[in-house]
Write a protein that holds these residues in place. Structure first.
Motif, PDB file in Angstrom:
ATOM      1  N   VAL A  97       0.837  -1.204   0.000  1.00 45.89           N
ATOM      2  CA  VAL A  97       0.000   0.000   0.000  1.00 45.89           C
ATOM      3  C   VAL A  97       0.870   1.251   0.000  1.00 45.89           C
ATOM      4  CG1 VAL A  97      -1.728   1.304   1.284  1.00 45.89           C
ATOM      5  CG2 VAL A  97      -1.924  -1.174   1.112  1.00 45.89           C
ATOM      6  N   SER A  98       1.937   1.246   0.795  1.00 45.49           N
ATOM      7  CA  SER A  98       2.836   2.391   0.843  1.00 45.49           C
ATOM      8  C   SER A  98       3.471   2.654  -0.514  1.00 45.49           C
ATOM      9  CB  SER A  98       3.929   2.164   1.896  1.00 45.49           C
ATOM     10  OG  SER A  98       3.371   2.050   3.188  1.00 45.49           O
ATOM     11  N   ALA A  99       3.859   1.582  -1.221  1.00 43.00           N
ATOM     12  CA  ALA A  99       4.463   1.742  -2.550  1.00 43.00           C
ATOM     13  C   ALA A  99       3.459   2.327  -3.536  1.00 43.00           C
ATOM     14  CB  ALA A  99       4.981   0.390  -3.058  1.00 43.00           C
ATOM     15  N   ALA A 100       2.208   1.849  -3.482  1.00 45.80           N
ATOM     16  CA  ALA A 100       1.181   2.360  -4.400  1.00 45.80           C
ATOM     17  C   ALA A 100       0.878   3.824  -4.116  1.00 45.80           C
ATOM     18  CB  ALA A 100      -0.093   1.518  -4.278  1.00 45.80           C
ATOM     19  N   ILE A 101       0.743   4.190  -2.842  1.00 42.34           N
ATOM     20  CA  ILE A 101       0.486   5.580  -2.478  1.00 42.34           C
ATOM     21  C   ILE A 101       1.659   6.458  -2.878  1.00 42.34           C
ATOM     22  CG2 ILE A 101       0.178   7.161  -0.534  1.00 42.34           C
ATOM     23  CD1 ILE A 101      -1.429   4.954   0.853  1.00 42.34           C
ATOM     24  N   GLY A 102       2.873   5.946  -2.668  1.00 44.10           N
ATOM     25  CA  GLY A 102       4.069   6.701  -3.043  1.00 44.10           C
ATOM     26  C   GLY A 102       4.137   6.969  -4.534  1.00 44.10           C
ATOM     27  N   ALA A 103       3.756   5.982  -5.349  1.00 43.97           N
ATOM     28  CA  ALA A 103       3.785   6.151  -6.800  1.00 43.97           C
ATOM     29  C   ALA A 103       2.836   7.254  -7.243  1.00 43.97           C
ATOM     30  CB  ALA A 103       3.426   4.830  -7.484  1.00 43.97           C
ATOM     31  N   VAL A 104       1.608   7.231  -6.733  1.00 43.97           N
ATOM     32  CA  VAL A 104       0.626   8.246  -7.112  1.00 43.97           C
ATOM     33  C   VAL A 104       1.040   9.617  -6.581  1.00 43.97           C
ATOM     34  CG1 VAL A 104      -1.799   8.950  -6.973  1.00 43.97           C
ATOM     35  CG2 VAL A 104      -1.216   6.526  -7.185  1.00 43.97           C
ATOM     36  N   PHE A 105       1.593   9.643  -5.364  1.00 42.06           N
ATOM     37  CA  PHE A 105       2.033  10.910  -4.773  1.00 42.06           C
ATOM     38  C   PHE A 105       3.122  11.553  -5.626  1.00 42.06           C
ATOM     39  CE2 PHE A 105       5.257  13.010  -2.106  1.00 42.06           C
ATOM     40  CZ  PHE A 105       4.510  14.073  -1.640  1.00 42.06           C
ATOM     41  N   TRP A 106       4.157  10.795  -5.981  1.00 43.18           N
ATOM     42  CA  TRP A 106       5.251  11.357  -6.782  1.00 43.18           C
ATOM     43  C   TRP A 106       4.796  11.696  -8.194  1.00 43.18           C
ATOM     44  CZ3 TRP A 106       9.597  13.433  -5.324  1.00 43.18           C
ATOM     45  CH2 TRP A 106      10.117  13.098  -4.072  1.00 43.18           C
ATOM     46  N   PHE A 107       3.887  10.893  -8.754  1.00 41.11           N
ATOM     47  CA  PHE A 107       3.329  11.222 -10.069  1.00 41.11           C
ATOM     48  C   PHE A 107       2.643  12.584 -10.026  1.00 41.11           C
ATOM     49  CE2 PHE A 107      -0.552  11.284 -12.672  1.00 41.11           C
ATOM     50  CZ  PHE A 107      -0.006  11.185 -13.939  1.00 41.11           C
ATOM     51  N   SER A 108       1.863  12.829  -8.977  1.00 33.04           N
ATOM     52  CA  SER A 108       1.152  14.103  -8.850  1.00 33.04           C
ATOM     53  C   SER A 108       2.122  15.263  -8.644  1.00 33.04           C
ATOM     54  CB  SER A 108       0.163  14.037  -7.690  1.00 33.04           C
ATOM     55  OG  SER A 108      -0.756  12.975  -7.850  1.00 33.04           O
ATOM     56  N   ILE A 109       3.185  15.043  -7.858  1.00 35.09           N
ATOM     57  CA  ILE A 109       4.178  16.092  -7.620  1.00 35.09           C
ATOM     58  C   ILE A 109       4.886  16.468  -8.912  1.00 35.09           C
ATOM     59  CG2 ILE A 109       6.403  16.581  -6.516  1.00 35.09           C
ATOM     60  CD1 ILE A 109       4.136  16.890  -4.591  1.00 35.09           C
ATOM     61  N   TYR A 110       5.389  15.464  -9.644  1.00 39.13           N
ATOM     62  CA  TYR A 110       6.074  15.742 -10.910  1.00 39.13           C
ATOM     63  C   TYR A 110       5.137  16.435 -11.907  1.00 39.13           C
ATOM     64  CZ  TYR A 110       9.821  12.577  -9.394  1.00 39.13           C
ATOM     65  OH  TYR A 110      10.861  11.976  -8.722  1.00 39.13           O
ATOM     66  N   LEU A 111       3.892  15.948 -11.975  1.00 36.49           N
ATOM     67  CA  LEU A 111       2.931  16.530 -12.906  1.00 36.49           C
ATOM     68  C   LEU A 111       2.627  17.976 -12.529  1.00 36.49           C
ATOM     69  CD1 LEU A 111       1.174  16.071 -15.370  1.00 36.49           C
ATOM     70  CD2 LEU A 111      -0.610  15.137 -13.881  1.00 36.49           C
ATOM     71  N   SER A 112       2.580  18.277 -11.237  1.00 37.05           N
ATOM     72  CA  SER A 112       2.349  19.651 -10.790  1.00 37.05           C
ATOM     73  C   SER A 112       3.468  20.576 -11.267  1.00 37.05           C
ATOM     74  CB  SER A 112       2.232  19.687  -9.264  1.00 37.05           C
ATOM     75  OG  SER A 112       2.049  21.003  -8.806  1.00 37.05           O
ATOM     76  N   PHE A 113       4.713  20.116 -11.180  1.00 38.57           N
ATOM     77  CA  PHE A 113       5.844  20.910 -11.658  1.00 38.57           C
ATOM     78  C   PHE A 113       5.730  21.166 -13.156  1.00 38.57           C
ATOM     79  CE2 PHE A 113       7.782  20.090  -7.618  1.00 38.57           C
ATOM     80  CZ  PHE A 113       8.792  21.025  -7.475  1.00 38.57           C
ATOM     81  N   TRP A 114       5.396  20.127 -13.920  1.00 42.05           N
ATOM     82  CA  TRP A 114       5.333  20.280 -15.378  1.00 42.05           C
ATOM     83  C   TRP A 114       4.143  21.128 -15.818  1.00 42.05           C
ATOM     84  CZ3 TRP A 114       8.771  19.921 -18.961  1.00 42.05           C
ATOM     85  CH2 TRP A 114       9.904  19.133 -18.765  1.00 42.05           C
ATOM     86  N   LEU A 115       3.019  21.004 -15.124  1.00 40.61           N
ATOM     87  CA  LEU A 115       1.865  21.836 -15.468  1.00 40.61           C
ATOM     88  C   LEU A 115       2.129  23.299 -15.148  1.00 40.61           C
ATOM     89  CD1 LEU A 115      -1.123  19.576 -14.336  1.00 40.61           C
ATOM     90  CD2 LEU A 115      -0.334  20.037 -16.665  1.00 40.61           C
ATOM     91  N   THR A 116       2.851  23.554 -14.049  1.00 49.40           N
ATOM     92  CA  THR A 116       3.248  24.934 -13.740  1.00 49.40           C
ATOM     93  C   THR A 116       4.126  25.496 -14.857  1.00 49.40           C
ATOM     94  OG1 THR A 116       3.137  24.545 -11.348  1.00 49.40           O
ATOM     95  CG2 THR A 116       4.472  26.404 -12.088  1.00 49.40           C
ATOM     96  N   ALA A 117       5.055  24.670 -15.350  1.00 48.95           N
ATOM     97  CA  ALA A 117       5.907  25.103 -16.466  1.00 48.95           C
ATOM     98  C   ALA A 117       5.067  25.362 -17.714  1.00 48.95           C
ATOM     99  CB  ALA A 117       6.971  24.043 -16.750  1.00 48.95           C
ATOM    100  N   GLY A 118       4.102  24.477 -17.991  1.00 48.65           N
ATOM    101  CA  GLY A 118       3.245  24.666 -19.165  1.00 48.65           C
ATOM    102  C   GLY A 118       2.406  25.922 -19.072  1.00 48.65           C
ATOM    103  N   LEU A 119       1.835  26.189 -17.898  1.00 50.83           N
ATOM    104  CA  LEU A 119       1.043  27.406 -17.700  1.00 50.83           C
ATOM    105  C   LEU A 119       1.924  28.648 -17.860  1.00 50.83           C
ATOM    106  CD1 LEU A 119      -1.767  28.516 -16.925  1.00 50.83           C
ATOM    107  CD2 LEU A 119      -1.011  28.463 -14.539  1.00 50.83           C
ATOM    108  N   SER A 120       3.145  28.585 -17.362  1.00 44.05           N
ATOM    109  CA  SER A 120       4.077  29.712 -17.485  1.00 44.05           C
ATOM    110  C   SER A 120       4.424  29.977 -18.943  1.00 44.05           C
ATOM    111  CB  SER A 120       5.353  29.430 -16.676  1.00 44.05           C
ATOM    112  OG  SER A 120       5.063  29.248 -15.319  1.00 44.05           O
ATOM    113  N   VAL A 121       4.616  28.906 -19.720  1.00 42.60           N
ATOM    114  CA  VAL A 121       4.906  29.062 -21.152  1.00 42.60           C
ATOM    115  C   VAL A 121       3.735  29.733 -21.855  1.00 42.60           C
ATOM    116  CG1 VAL A 121       5.255  27.790 -23.308  1.00 42.60           C
ATOM    117  CG2 VAL A 121       6.561  27.159 -21.285  1.00 42.60           C
ATOM    118  N   CYS A 122       2.512  29.308 -21.522  1.00 44.28           N
ATOM    119  CA  CYS A 122       1.327  29.913 -22.147  1.00 44.28           C
ATOM    120  C   CYS A 122       1.200  31.390 -21.787  1.00 44.28           C
ATOM    121  CB  CYS A 122       0.074  29.158 -21.718  1.00 44.28           C
ATOM    122  SG  CYS A 122      -0.157  27.573 -22.538  1.00 44.28           S
TER     123      CYS A 122
END
Length: 296
Positions: free
Chosen positions: A81-106
């Motif tokens: 369970v910890s591994a599954a939660i960790g995967a989704v957590f890090w996926f969301s963190i990385y995606l947040s960084f990239w979406l911030t970059a995308g919004l900044s580019v726009c």
């Protein structure tokens, strides 16, 4: 009997879960309402609603993760369970960084004037690159997070030999380096360049307005709002990175004040990002002000 730290985390869970859920759901609801009315979403709006969805996902799994780490580690399937939660957590963190970059580019391509020559072609194709940009952000975030926590799940297997465990640990270390570089470092660099270009354009507009007081005031207002939004989102991402980095360096112990502070920062992050998005978008802000204003 709950300890004082467990009680603090329980209160934080009770407060942050509905706050983050309501704030980010409202962002999604506003744009979904426009879409149902046949209103075409702009490039920045598409990324904003994607950020709302990401923050909603992050809020749910942070709440689940903190609750599980605080009260459920004694369960026999805790490692998986910890591994599954960790995967989704890090996926969301990385995606947040990239979406911030995308919004900044726009923001940068739409508001900065004049643009460097190599950005002009990109500006002309902005409407066509948003969807690929979102897909690439999801793909990069997935590659940087999910396989790593699949390997973590393998490392928790009690039947693994010492040599095999050492090899898995080395692979995890490599993933952490690439995750830090491509999941956080690169999008932060892109956001920083966009902020720099926007600030230069903002200073030019201010100088022009001193010479011609009635020139360009709407665009100046938009530039100020965009700069503020980009800077605050990058500040939140950078703060999250520092908290994550410091928590990785220190040994994990759920019954410490430091881990409670870390959990609290993570639980507050989706709500803070939603507040930044709402305050920096006139449509979202008007909707919230109408909902909060007394009906008369």
């Amino acid at each position: 009997m709950l300890s004082a730290l467990q009680l603090i985390r329980a209160v934080m869970l009770i407060v942050t879960w509905p706050c983050g859920t309501i704030l980010n759901s409202s962002i999604i609801a506003v744009y979904l309402s426009d879409w149902k009315k046949g209103v075409k979403l702009g490039e920045c709006d598409q990324i904003s609603v994607s950020m709302g969805c990401t923050n909603l996902l992050l809020q749910c799994f942070i709440t689940l993760g903190v609750a599980f780490l605080s009260y459920g580690l004694h369960l026999p399937f805790a490692g998986q369970v910890s591994a599954a939660i960790g995967a989704v957590f890090w996926f969301s963190i990385y995606l947040s960084f990239w979406l911030t970059a995308g919004l900044s580019v726009c923001y940068c391509l739409r508001l900065v004037n004049p643009l460097p020559k190599y950005f002009i072609q990109l500006k002309r194709r902005l409407s066509r690159i948003v969807t690929p940009l979102l897909l690439w952000s999801v793909a990069i975030s997935f590659i940087m997070s999910v396989p790593m926590y699949g390997i973590v799940g393998m490392a928790t297997d009690q039947n693994t030999t010492t040599n095999y465990y050492s090899m898995i640990s080395n692979v995890i270390d490599v993933y952490k380096i690439f995750g830090g570089a491509f999941g956080m470092g690169l999008p932060t660099l892109i956001t920083s360049v966009c902020i720099l270009l926007s600030l230069i354009s903002l200073l030019r507009h201010i100088r022009r307005m001193k010479q011609k007081p009635q020139f360009g005031s709407p665009q100046l207002k938009n530039l100020i709002g965009a700069c503020r939004t980009m800077f605050l989102l990058m500040a939140l991402n950078s703060f999250s990175f520092l908290i994550i980095f410091s928590s990785v360096l220190s040994p994990f112990n759920v019954e410490t004040i430091w881990e409670t502070v870390v959990f609290s920062c993570f639980m507050l992050n989706p709500s803070c990002e939603a507040i930044v998005l709402i305050s920096g978008n006139s449509k979202l802000l008007r909707t919230w002000l109408k909902s909060l204003a007394p009906q008369g």
